[in-house]
Design an enzyme around this catalytic site. Structure first.
Site, PDB file in Angstrom:
ATOM      1  N   ASP A  13      -4.618 -10.949 -41.094  1.00  0.00           N
ATOM      2  CA  ASP A  13      -4.596  -9.886 -42.083  1.00  0.00           C
ATOM      3  C   ASP A  13      -4.840 -10.536 -43.448  1.00  0.00           C
ATOM      4  OD1 ASP A  13      -3.990  -7.300 -43.253  1.00  0.00           O
ATOM      5  OD2 ASP A  13      -2.045  -8.140 -43.797  1.00  0.00           O
ATOM      6  N   ASP A  15      -4.079  -8.645 -47.078  1.00  0.00           N
ATOM      7  CA  ASP A  15      -3.216  -8.182 -48.157  1.00  0.00           C
ATOM      8  C   ASP A  15      -1.743  -8.456 -47.865  1.00  0.00           C
ATOM      9  OD1 ASP A  15      -5.195  -6.934 -49.947  1.00  0.00           O
ATOM     10  OD2 ASP A  15      -5.580  -5.653 -48.212  1.00  0.00           O
TER      11      ASP A  15
END
Length: 230
Positions: A13, A15
């Site tokens: 991922d 963010d």
């Protein structure tokens, strides 16, 4: 000691895991909501983390009863993003881990719910070299193959199939910070290392394979990956 299954491929991922953008999203959303006397709470933030942009807009409008369309909300937040996203910072341990896996030829991919436009705002000014190490990148809010956002497994399944050798889900390890991201990884049949916001209720992290305070704590050899050199 808990034993984990060995993996061959790693999905990241972005963010809140690689970049400190989750705190910047909070600032951007709150700046927009100030005009309506509303507060962007951590509880609402937890619900949204991992959503695609249009899903986030719909949920915020509904939860806070805003007199806006999703398109209007996204346009307002876009102006905020353009101001604050260019100065993102890398989270502790992220650069070392990504560079280590790349050095040892472990296939790595980026699987972010961000749009490609948002990604470019966050990365282009300071972090192009680091993100160039990801040969494969999937942008959930832009990619037509990712039909559903997290907590659905779509983004991780789409991302994994882009590796030339098409690994099976059990061969993939996901790194996430969000509850919805963990649910998505587990729904995809993958192990997942979670680095949650410290405010996250511990009961919400129970589905993760391993929970860490920081990527600095990660030991690759636990999952059959090459250990750090020192």
């Amino acid at each position: 000691m808990t034993t984990f299954k060995p993996v061959t491929h790693v999905l990241f991922d972005m963010d809140g895991l690689i970049l400190n953008t989750e705190e910047l999203y909070t600032v951007a959303y709150q700046n927009v909501l100030n005009d309506y006397g509303k507060t962007y709470t951590f509880e609402l933030k937890t619900k949204l983390m991992g959503f695609q942009s249009h899903e986030s807009a719909k949920t915020i409008i509904s939860e806070l009863n805003l007199p806006l369309t999703p398109e209007e909300f996204n346009e307002a937040t876009k102006k905020q993003f353009e101001l604050i996203f260019p100065d993102t910072q890398v989270m502790p341990g992220a650069k070392r881990l990504i560079e280590h896996l790349h050095k040892h030829n472990v296939p790595i991919a980026l699987a972010t719910s961000s749009s490609i436009e948002s990604y470019e705002l966050k990365v282009n000014k300071h972090h192009q070299e680091l993100f160039s190490l990801f040969q494969y990148k999937t942008f959930g809010s832009s990619d037509p193959e990712v039909q559903r956002g997290k907590p659905y497994p779509d983004i991780f399944l789409v991302s994994a199939k882009r590796f030339p050798d098409k690994p099976q889900p059990h061969q993939c390890l996901v790194f996430e910070d969000a509850v919805n991201g963990v649910k998505a990884a587990r729904a995809a049949g993958m192990q997942v290392v979670m680095v949650p916001d410290p405010r996250t209720d511990k009961c919400l992290t129970a589905e993760a394979t391993l929970v860490l305070h920081s990527l600095e704590e990660f030991k690759p050899e636990l999952f059959g990956l090459p250990p750090f050199d020192n």
